[in-house]
Design an enzyme around this catalytic site. Sequence first.
Site, mmCIF file in Angstrom:
data_model
loop_
_atom_site.group_PDB
_atom_site.id
_atom_site.type_symbol
_atom_site.label_atom_id
_atom_site.label_comp_id
_atom_site.label_asym_id
_atom_site.label_seq_id
_atom_site.Cartn_x
_atom_site.Cartn_y
_atom_site.Cartn_z
ATOM 1 N N TYR A 54 55.100 49.940 122.357
ATOM 2 C CA TYR A 54 55.693 49.396 121.240
ATOM 3 C C TYR A 54 54.158 48.451 120.773
ATOM 4 O O TYR A 54 53.912 48.777 119.632
ATOM 5 C CB TYR A 54 56.614 48.441 121.318
ATOM 6 C CG TYR A 54 57.036 47.772 120.111
ATOM 7 C CD1 TYR A 54 57.740 48.298 119.022
ATOM 8 C CD2 TYR A 54 56.531 46.483 119.941
ATOM 9 C CE1 TYR A 54 57.957 47.691 117.811
ATOM 10 C CE2 TYR A 54 56.727 45.663 118.760
ATOM 11 C CZ TYR A 54 57.742 46.531 117.718
ATOM 12 O OH TYR A 54 57.946 45.606 116.693
ATOM 13 N N ASP B 19 63.899 40.415 112.815
ATOM 14 C CA ASP B 19 62.690 39.779 112.597
ATOM 15 C C ASP B 19 62.277 39.008 111.526
ATOM 16 O O ASP B 19 61.915 39.756 110.491
ATOM 17 C CB ASP B 19 61.660 41.105 112.962
ATOM 18 C CG ASP B 19 60.304 40.748 113.139
ATOM 19 O OD1 ASP B 19 59.732 39.556 113.085
ATOM 20 O OD2 ASP B 19 59.414 41.804 113.441
#
Length: 127
Positions: free
Chosen positions: A14, A38
């Site tokens: 990632y 996020d």
Amino acid sequence: MISTEYIQAVMARYVERVDAGDIEAIVALYAHDAVVEDPVGQPPIHGIAAIEQFYRQGLGASKVSATLTGPVSATLNGCGAMPFRVDMLWDGQACSLQVVDVMEFDTEGRICSMKAYWSPANIVLRT
């Protein structure tokens, strides 16, 4: 159950994909019904289409680099956490953002939940 080694590898991948700006590869790591927060405290983003749009608007809007800054810690029940740094421009100023991501994986090895822990307190201006 997925292995801790698998979790560590996917989470490291990632960060590599964020560093490369490869939005398609990032989105491919997620489950269809995943949820992203996020940073934590913002409204959760639900579903793969909304998650792709989130990455296109954020990561796709500017060049960033990402570096894993510590080990990926993984649990025996499909979760992991990792610290990493994102170098970018923030309001035209070069800076580094220290982030800790916590991810949960489904039984097929896809990310079903990602929570990013950061705030402006984690931004360091670079000269």
